[in-house]
Scaffold this motif. Structure first.
Motif, short mmCIF file in Angstrom:
data_model
loop_
_atom_site.label_atom_id
_atom_site.label_comp_id
_atom_site.label_asym_id
_atom_site.label_seq_id
_atom_site.Cartn_x
_atom_site.Cartn_y
_atom_site.Cartn_z
N GLN A 3 33.67 28.87 38.80
CA GLN A 3 32.38 28.55 39.16
C GLN A 3 32.10 29.03 40.57
O GLN A 3 32.46 28.76 41.39
CB GLN A 3 32.61 26.88 39.32
CG GLN A 3 33.19 26.18 38.20
CD GLN A 3 31.87 25.46 37.70
OE1 GLN A 3 30.82 24.98 38.04
NE2 GLN A 3 31.79 25.78 36.04
N VAL A 4 30.73 29.64 40.52
CA VAL A 4 30.17 30.09 41.69
C VAL A 4 28.75 29.32 41.77
O VAL A 4 28.06 29.14 40.84
CB VAL A 4 29.94 31.55 41.60
CG1 VAL A 4 29.20 31.80 42.89
CG2 VAL A 4 31.18 32.34 41.44
N ASN A 5 28.71 28.68 42.96
CA ASN A 5 27.44 27.89 43.16
C ASN A 5 26.94 26.94 42.11
O ASN A 5 25.64 26.80 41.87
CB ASN A 5 26.36 28.60 43.68
CG ASN A 5 26.91 29.56 44.86
OD1 ASN A 5 27.56 29.03 45.85
ND2 ASN A 5 26.06 30.82 45.15
N GLY A 6 27.87 26.19 41.34
CA GLY A 6 27.89 25.43 40.34
C GLY A 6 27.64 25.86 38.96
O GLY A 6 27.43 25.20 38.00
N LYS A 7 27.63 27.33 39.07
CA LYS A 7 27.35 27.94 37.47
C LYS A 7 28.89 28.55 37.16
O LYS A 7 29.36 29.18 37.93
CB LYS A 7 26.44 28.98 37.69
CG LYS A 7 24.95 28.43 37.79
CD LYS A 7 23.84 29.29 37.72
CE LYS A 7 22.70 29.14 38.20
NZ LYS A 7 21.91 29.92 39.09
N THR A 8 29.12 28.41 36.20
CA THR A 8 30.35 29.22 35.60
C THR A 8 29.99 30.53 35.32
O THR A 8 28.90 31.21 34.78
CB THR A 8 30.73 28.62 34.21
OG1 THR A 8 31.09 27.32 34.17
CG2 THR A 8 31.88 29.38 33.69
N VAL A 9 30.76 31.62 35.95
CA VAL A 9 30.55 32.94 35.92
C VAL A 9 31.81 33.64 35.27
O VAL A 9 32.98 33.00 35.58
CB VAL A 9 29.99 33.65 36.87
CG1 VAL A 9 28.84 32.99 37.36
CG2 VAL A 9 31.31 33.66 38.29
N SER A 10 31.83 34.64 34.57
CA SER A 10 32.99 35.47 34.32
C SER A 10 32.73 36.78 34.20
O SER A 10 31.53 37.18 34.23
CB SER A 10 33.36 35.17 32.77
OG SER A 10 32.67 35.21 32.04
N GLY A 11 33.89 37.69 34.43
CA GLY A 11 33.47 38.91 34.41
C GLY A 11 35.08 39.69 34.59
O GLY A 11 35.96 39.26 34.87
N GLU A 12 35.06 40.99 34.13
CA GLU A 12 36.06 41.99 34.26
C GLU A 12 36.12 42.25 35.79
O GLU A 12 35.19 42.95 36.16
CB GLU A 12 35.96 43.01 33.44
CG GLU A 12 36.34 42.67 31.76
CD GLU A 12 36.55 43.82 31.06
OE1 GLU A 12 36.14 44.98 31.44
OE2 GLU A 12 36.83 43.90 29.83
N VAL A 13 37.50 42.39 36.36
CA VAL A 13 37.58 42.88 37.55
C VAL A 13 38.60 43.83 37.67
O VAL A 13 39.87 43.39 36.72
CB VAL A 13 37.72 41.83 38.63
CG1 VAL A 13 36.45 41.17 38.79
CG2 VAL A 13 38.98 40.78 38.37
N GLN A 14 38.92 44.93 38.39
CA GLN A 14 40.34 45.38 38.54
C GLN A 14 41.27 44.50 39.44
O GLN A 14 40.69 43.78 39.95
CB GLN A 14 40.01 46.56 39.18
CG GLN A 14 39.26 47.68 38.63
CD GLN A 14 39.13 49.01 39.32
OE1 GLN A 14 38.95 50.01 38.71
NE2 GLN A 14 39.20 48.96 40.45
N GLY A 15 42.50 44.76 39.22
CA GLY A 15 43.38 44.20 39.89
C GLY A 15 43.20 43.91 41.70
O GLY A 15 43.44 43.23 42.29
N ASN A 16 42.60 45.10 41.97
CA ASN A 16 42.45 45.12 43.42
C ASN A 16 40.96 44.74 43.91
O ASN A 16 40.62 45.27 44.87
CB ASN A 16 42.90 46.65 43.92
CG ASN A 16 42.06 47.91 43.28
OD1 ASN A 16 41.09 47.49 42.51
ND2 ASN A 16 42.25 48.94 43.72
N THR A 17 40.05 44.34 43.09
CA THR A 17 38.86 44.13 43.40
C THR A 17 38.76 42.64 44.57
O THR A 17 39.47 41.72 43.99
CB THR A 17 38.07 43.71 41.94
OG1 THR A 17 37.84 44.88 41.25
CG2 THR A 17 36.36 43.41 42.52
#
Lengths: 792, 161
Positions: free
Chosen positions: B7-21
């Motif tokens: 949840q970011v600022n009340g909104k659900t967000v998703s995304g692919e990230v590298q392990g070191n991001t």
């Protein structure tokens, strides 16, 4: 004064975007198809480059291009230019070796950029840079200024003895004679410690080339985009002004470090044409420590002579000034014309002589940092006069008072070239003493003593020269540019106003203060005024913001442009009101026929100018937009007195600032809230210099203070709240607003006030000086050295 | 690459990230929330302070993957629509900012202080904010802003009771 006009503490209009996270800084800009640049920098201070093998990096994943100094050289690009030529006392020009964008032949400081690796992502660029083989032949590093001048290793072939210039100002014979005949001479050796500016926003540069139109854009963290356009376009990349846009959006602090044209700006711009894609570089903090220009770094020997009545009769000062490895944009002017000329301070000193030797070393280039030359001059004077007071057994405040230039002596010609137009120094001293409760200090010292603590009080009365400066004067002194400022006032058809200013705001609040000036002069609501800055495509011209020049020079250009608008409006109003223009008065936003109630609002005049149906079209152009260039007639001379009170724990040597009082004469003030904020910030930077900040190189030229883990800056719990008074003061006599500038005062006045307080606290140990930064270790060692010395 | 959802600022967000991001990079690059700033590389400056599950943290010192399932508030999410958070309003009222670069982190840090200690002393404010560097203000007006916000928020609480 109106609620929005000159003198009102208007809340800042720019704050809304910053407090909501909506600011637009350069690193927030991302362009379609952009690439990322990583600079591989020299890991050593001084070496000959034998070979650079980039082949493995070139074929690494995601790499778009890899460039070395040879590539840049082959394209015919010039070096990073210096904007100021200082002439030595023997008449020879300073040594001015080339400063290549990427190192050629030699590397000359840790952090000197050697290879630019450009890739699809920053991580790929960084990873590829590790595949570059730099074959370096290390040479002895030139680090210490005194030994640099004694021969051995040379930073540049052109300056075998590492001497850039040997400059003097003042009357040496008269000064020596006065010293020889003096009743008392106070001598002091001073270190003005090297500082790293550390604006909180690291530098960023994005270069973009448009093949279709052959236009370039550089987005950069700059205090003066037009100056960057001039320096980079004309001297480095040969891009004419009309093909180069430099845009500095919100900039997160500068303090001088973002004045200069840097190699990275040129490289990303140059590379964007080669690869036909935007190139973005964002400095990380470690990179900033070894690539942003540093500040200060002077060693001085001072002698101040007094007659039997404790009047100063002469001052002699010999200084070594570190230039670093290359000459940064303004570097030569800092220890000379911005330093020697301030050595009279607030005092009648009949004879002054100073000699400055500028030295090349294998360190990061040194240039202006908040105050720039004036803090060094003030430290010299104010430390020395407090030491003199201690030696003479008189009060440090009263010794200053006795020697002040008196109000009836203005305009005052100093023996070091400059003429102070106006000033009155006693009111600031008195006010600071009142704020500090100076009279009751000895009781507080005794009370602290009963708790085992050492209290001290320190006074510093500073003067500075702001608003640099008349173009003809600076031209004669070696500047390679004029130092005027430009402003356009664009009145829109509905009566709102857009101001296009060459001044640049990076924390100073111009969007508020400049709008206050407009609101005051035109009698319109501040909400109808927009201040536009930072973009060479929008703003006619500008020399930017440094040296506390924005309101004194940029504000004067704005006033002159406003006056032109008002005058043109009178002609339009005269036509509408069927009167002579000579009979039209403008006040409170309305044009009125003198002695009548016939009147037209400013907005009506604006509309008429753009809808000129009923208009003196035969004699007057339509439209209402005026531009003014203002060239200052003199520097301005703000002055004030700061008093610092410290408490030292003799067990640990740690210093606590228990009270800091500041009384300043800035002439007229546009927004007192913003002015006081400038003093707070400047004072804390000065406290930082006095107590903790220090750029340290080891003997091999490695920067030991290369991060916030090693370089100590003041934090919220290191400083107290301040007592600040901005006096009604003495308005500047030669600019239309009567303003003087306030941005640097705090950083100029605070260091000697702090050190004077520390030395005062330690005087019972027989300690008569502590060098900056006065760290706990240094103080503890000084305290603990004394009894042993006494025992020996 | 792992996928994260938060949840970011009340909104659900998703995304692919590298392990070191780093969380800062995820916020700035992936979500375009550029109000969270990066001022150093040693976790010293505090320009990147955000709230994670109600606590202020330095987003440069947390991996994006660690924020999986977390509730994050950034400076962009602190105000309720056009209504500024009292700390935001007080920073403007007291001239607690100049260049604005440290400001988001400073405000997020101060807001967390006041949620945990509604009536801090000056020394407590200074101590709490010692993880946030400001090069412009000398801290004087930042401290004043936090004091004003504390008064404002306690007034609001009294009014609500």
């Amino acid at each position: 004064m109106t609620a929005q006009g000159i003198g009102a503490a208007v809340k800042r209009r720019e704050d809304f975007r910053f407090i909501k996270g909506d600011g637009k800084y350069t690193d927030d800009i991302n362009l379609p198809n952009q690439t990322y640049c990583y600079f591989l920098r020299s890991p050593v201070a001084h070496a000959a480059i034998r070979n650079i093998d980039i082949s493995a990096a070139q074929s690494a994943p995601g790499v778009v291009a890899v460039f070395t100094g040879a590539d840049v050289d082959a394209s015919g690009a010039g070096g990073v230019p210096c904007g100021w030529l200082v002439t030595s006392r023997d008449g020879n020009p300073m040594k001015e070796p080339k400063h290549p964008i990427l190192a050629v032949g030699k590397v000359r400081h840790v952090g000197d950029p050697v290879v630019a690796v450009i890739a699809e992502t920053l991580e790929q660029a960084r990873n590829a840079s590790e595949l570059v083989q730099m074959d370096l032949d290390e040479l002895p590093a030139v680090v210490n200024m005194k030994s640099a001048l004694q021969g051995g290793s040379s930073v540049h072939e052109e300056a075998a003895d590492n001497l850039c210039f040997d400059w003097e100002l003042g009357d040496q014979a008269a000064t020596d004679a006065a010293l020889a005949g003096a009743a008392h001479v106070t001598k002091l050796d001073l270190v003005n410690n090297r500082l790293i500016p550390n604006a909180m926003e690291p530098r960023v540069a994005i270069g973009q080339y448009a093949p279709g139109t052959e236009d370039y854009t550089l987005y950069t963290t700059s205090q003066n985009p037009h100056v960057i356009r001039l320096l980079m376009g004309a001297f480095v990349l040969s891009i004419p002004e009309h093909k180069l846009r430099v845009y500095a959006p919100d900039v997160g602090g500068g303090f001088g470090s973002k004045i200069y044209h840097y190699a990275e700006e040129a490289l990303v711009t140059w590379a964007s044409k080669h690869i036909r894609r935007p190139v973005k570089w964002t400095s990380d903090r470690s990179e900033a420590f070894m690539s942003d220009a540093h500040g200060r770094d002077h060693l001085s020997h001072v002698e101040m002579a007094f007659d039997a009545d404790n009047r100063i009769i002469a001052l002699k000062c010999e200084t070594l000034a570190n230039m670093g490895a290359y000459l940064s944009t303004f570097a030569p002017c800092i220890p000379t014309w911005l330093h020697g000329t301030l050595l009279a301070g607030q005092y009648v000193t009949p004879a002054i002589y100073t000699n400055v030797k500028a030295v090349f070393t294998n360190t990061v280039p040194v240039d202006a940092y908040r105050g720039a030359g004036r803090p060094e001059a003030t430290y010299i004077l104010e430390r020395t006069i407090s030491k003199a007071a201690q030696e003479l057994g008189v009060d440090q405040a009263e010794l200053r008072r006795k020697n002040f230039i008196q109000p009836n002596q203005f305009p005052y010609q100093t023996p070091v070239a400059v003429v102070y137009d106006t000033g009155d120094y006693e009111p600031a001293l008195n006010k600071a003493m009142e704020l500090a409760d100076y009279a009751a200090f000895e009781q507080r010292r005794a009370e602290a003593k009963s708790r085992g603590k050492l209290r001290g009080i320190g006074v510093a009365s500073y003067i500075e020269a702001c608003g640099i400066a008349p173009s003809s004067l600076v031209g004669a002194l070696g500047a390679r540019a004029g130092l005027y400022e430009a402003a356009t006032v664009r009145v829109n058809p509905t009566g709102s106003v857009s101001v296009l200013t060459g001044s640049h705001s990076h924390g100073q609040g111009h969007e508020t203060t400049f709008a206050q000036v407009v609101a005051d002069k035109l009698g319109i609501d501040i909400g109808n005024v927009d201040i536009v800055h930072g973009d060479t495509d929008k703003i006619p011209f500008g020399m930017g913001t440094y040296g506390s020049r924005s309101i004194a020079v940029g504000g004067s250009a704005l006033v002159n442009a406003l006056d032109k608008v008002i005058e043109k409006g009178k002609k339009i109003a005269a036509h509408l009101l069927e009167a002579s223009a000579d009979d039209i008065e403008f006040a409170n936003g309305a044009y009125t026929v003198k002695g009548t109630d016939k009147s037209k609002a400013f907005g009506d005049i604006a509309l008429t100018a753009y809808v000129p149906h009923q208009y003196p079209i035969e004699t007057l152009e339509p439209g209402l937009e005026e531009t003014a260039f203002y060239d200052p007639k003199n520097f301005t001379y703000p002055a004030g007195t700061y008093i610092c009170e410290v408490e030292i724990d003799p067990q640990t040597g740690s210093t606590q600032i228990v009270s800091f009082s500041a009384a300043d004469d800035f002439g007229n003030v546009i927004n007192p809230m913003i002015v006081e904020g400038q003093v707070h910030g400047g004072v804390v930077q000065g406290v930082g210099q006095a107590l903790m900040e220090n750029a340290v190189y080891d003997d091999n030229g490695q920067l030991l203070t290369g991060s916030y883990m090693d370089y100590t800056m003041p934090r919220a719990d290191d400083v107290p709240s301040f007592k600040v008074a901005t006096l009604a003061g003495t308005p500047c006599t030669h600019n239309p607003l009567g303003v003087k500038g306030c941005g640097e005062a705090g950083a100029i006045g605070a260091p000697p006030a702090v050190i004077n307080a520390i030395v005062d606290a330690l005087k019972e140990y027989g300690i008569d000086h502590i060098d900056m930064p006065a760290t706990p270790e240094k103080i503890w060692r000084a305290i603990n050295a004394q009894p042993r010395m006494a025992a020996e | 690459m792992p996928t994260i959802s938060l949840q970011v600022n009340g909104k659900t967000v998703s995304g692919e990230v590298q392990g070191n991001t780093l969380l800062t990079d995820f916020l700035r690059q992936n979500l375009g929330l550029t109000g969270t700033h990066v001022g150093c590389d040693t976790s010293q400056c505090g320009a990147c302070v955000i709230h994670v599950n109600g606590d202020s943290i330095k987003a440069c010192t947390m991996l994006a993957a660690q924020a999986d399932n977390a509730s994050v508030t950034t400076i962009e999410g602190l105000s309720q629509g056009d209504d500024l958070h009292p700390v935001q309003a007080a920073f403007r009222e007291a001239h607690g900012l100049q260049c604005g670069f440290c400001t988001p982190g400073m405000i997020m840090s101060a807001a967390d202080l006041l949620s945990k200690n509604p009536n801090p002393s000056e020394a407590e404010i200074r101590s709490w904010l010692s993880g946030n560097l400001c090069r412009c203000t000398g801290y004087h007006n930042i401290v004043k802003a936090v004091q004003i916000a504390a008064g404002q928020m306690s007034g609001q609480r009294i009014a609500a009771e």
